[in-house]
Design an enzyme around this catalytic site. Structure first.
Site, short mmCIF file in Angstrom:
data_model
loop_
_atom_site.label_atom_id
_atom_site.label_comp_id
_atom_site.label_asym_id
_atom_site.label_seq_id
_atom_site.Cartn_x
_atom_site.Cartn_y
_atom_site.Cartn_z
N GLY A 7 0.89 -1.15 0.02
CA GLY A 7 -0.10 0.07 -0.06
C GLY A 7 0.94 1.25 -0.05
O GLY A 7 1.94 1.39 0.62
N CYS A 8 0.51 2.23 -0.35
CA CYS A 8 1.29 3.75 -0.49
C CYS A 8 1.44 4.18 0.62
O CYS A 8 2.50 4.37 1.12
CB CYS A 8 0.18 4.85 -1.21
SG CYS A 8 -1.37 4.88 -0.98
N PHE A 9 0.59 4.17 1.85
CA PHE A 9 0.72 4.74 3.23
C PHE A 9 1.76 3.45 3.80
O PHE A 9 2.82 3.81 4.48
CB PHE A 9 -0.51 4.78 3.91
CG PHE A 9 -1.13 5.97 3.74
CD1 PHE A 9 -0.71 7.15 4.08
CD2 PHE A 9 -2.73 5.65 3.54
CE1 PHE A 9 -1.61 8.29 4.12
CE2 PHE A 9 -3.44 6.79 3.62
CZ PHE A 9 -2.84 8.01 3.74
#
Ligand SMILES: NC(=O)c1ccc[n+]([C@@H]2O[C@H](COP(=O)([O-])OP(=O)(O)OC[C@H]3O[C@@H](n4cnc5c(N)ncnc54)[C@H](OP(=O)(O)O)[C@@H]3O)[C@@H](O)[C@H]2O)c1
Length: 336
Positions: free
Chosen positions: A144-146
């Site tokens: 995921g980006c986070f």
């Protein structure tokens, strides 16, 4: 002529970014974009920025896997929404087997479907901390980006400096929510707004916890994300507390050493700016210590290092190619 590439979920932001970045990659062929909602339409009608690179391309609604019978390897990126690839995975594997390509597919999934699922044999693709398992992998779950920003900041802290606990605040742009507008994500509703969402409960937490266990040590930490008014990019602040006061030189040295062989992650002595990374695969990290606290700042582009760029980095690692193949040339615009 490089390896053929098929991108599922061709109408997504992820597909648009993969196709953009792959124009600079000399190890792969011109990608084919599969889209159920845009089958038959010109690629440039959905991704206008690709008009110059792919002027005559059209989306197809289904991939013809038999076209790849003679190929040494087939690279498949899935940019489908959460849950969709998992729902179709068995069917896809059967289609590949029937087309005689079952043992030659490298699948890189951008969604959360297989990130925590060890049963299907997917390697979790946080490139900088998973190089060994990624070498030769044929099934990769892109982070995921986070989770990418959090893990790149938290792992060196937990591994070398042993904080008592940490709190992370991150702001992300509207592309983080994908192409379909929703009441919380539609750009006009957030363009002059900034709202925390899923405080303490964001699903990327579990990805990071597992990485901390694998590459550092379990940590007492919390995470509050914000829906921010810009379009792309994540800016993250981690504040860690310590029993003994850390110092800024040691903090800097820890991060510099942790990412010494990493072409895309760098320490910066001043707080990093989002505009330095938007559009490219870089992640910049800075920080400062005061008393028994340290603040670590991380910036990256959610669509690139947080998604499509890291997926290509993982393709390179899985293929034994230079990690920055096709990704290293980039210099961003400023201001954006
Ligand atoms: N956006 C980010 O910053 C980010 C970062 C990291 C990971 N991810 C993950 O990576 C994947 C791709 O992300 P994205 O933001 O590029 O995706 P997206 O723009 O939301 O599009 C995903 C694809 O899912 C299908 N889709 C979209 N809306 C739909 C709807 N209402 N009903 C049915 N199908 C729909 C479409 O496939 P067709 O083209 O086939 O119709 C679309 O191309 C997602 O799983 C996402 O969670 C996103």
């Amino acid at each position: 002529m490089g390896d053929p590439v098929v991108i599922l979920g061709g109408g997504s932001f992820g597909a648009g970014e993969l196709a953009r970045l792959l124009t600079a990659h000399d190890g792969v062929a011109h990608p084919g974009l599969v889209s159920r909602s845009h089958g038959g339409s010109p690629v440039a009608s959905v991704h206008p920025h690709l008009g110059a690179a792919y002027p005559d391309d059209r989306f197809v609604s289904r991939a013809d896997w038999t076209a790849f019978r003679e190929s040494r390897r087939i690279i498949v990126f899935s940019a489908l929404r959460a849950g969709e690839l998992a729902g179709r995975y068995r069917e896809l594997e059967a289609e590949w087997a029937q087309a005689g390509i079952g043992d030659r597919v490298l699948l890189i999934d951008l969604s959360a479907d297989f990130r925590l699922d060890e049963g299907e044999g997917f390697v979790y693709g946080l490139s900088e901390w998973m190089r060994e398992p990624l070498a030769g992998a044929t099934r990769i779950a892109n982070p995921g980006c986070f989770a990418t920003a959090l893990a790149l900041g938290l792992i060196p802290l937990a591994r070398h400096l042993m904080p008592r606990d940490a709190t992370a605040f991150a702001l992300t742009g509207s592309t983080g929510a994908g192409v379909t507008p929703g009441p919380r994500t539609h750009h006009p509703l957030r363009a002059h707004n900034c709202v925390p969402y899923r405080p303490y409960e964001h699903r990327h937490r579990s990805e990071v916890d597992r990485l901390l266990e694998l590459r550092a040590r379990p940590l007492d930490w919390n995470f509050i994300p914000y829906a921010a008014p810009w379009v792309r990019g994540i800016t993250l602040t981690i504040e860690a507390r310590f029993d003994e006061a850390p110092d800024t030189d040691r903090l800097a040295e820890t991060f510099r050493a942790s990412y010494a062989g990493s072409p895309f992650v760098s320490w910066t002595d001043t707080p990093p700016e989002l505009t330095s990374v938007v559009g490219g695969n870089r992640c910049l990290i800075g920080g400062i210590c005061r008393g028994r606290r340290a603040a670590v700042f991380v910036v990256l582009d959610n669509l690139v290092k947080g998604m499509a760029g890291q997926a290509i980095q993982n393709l390179n690692l899985a293929s034994g190619w230079p990690e920055d193949r096709g990704l290293g040339h980039w210099i961003g615009p400023y201001p954006v």
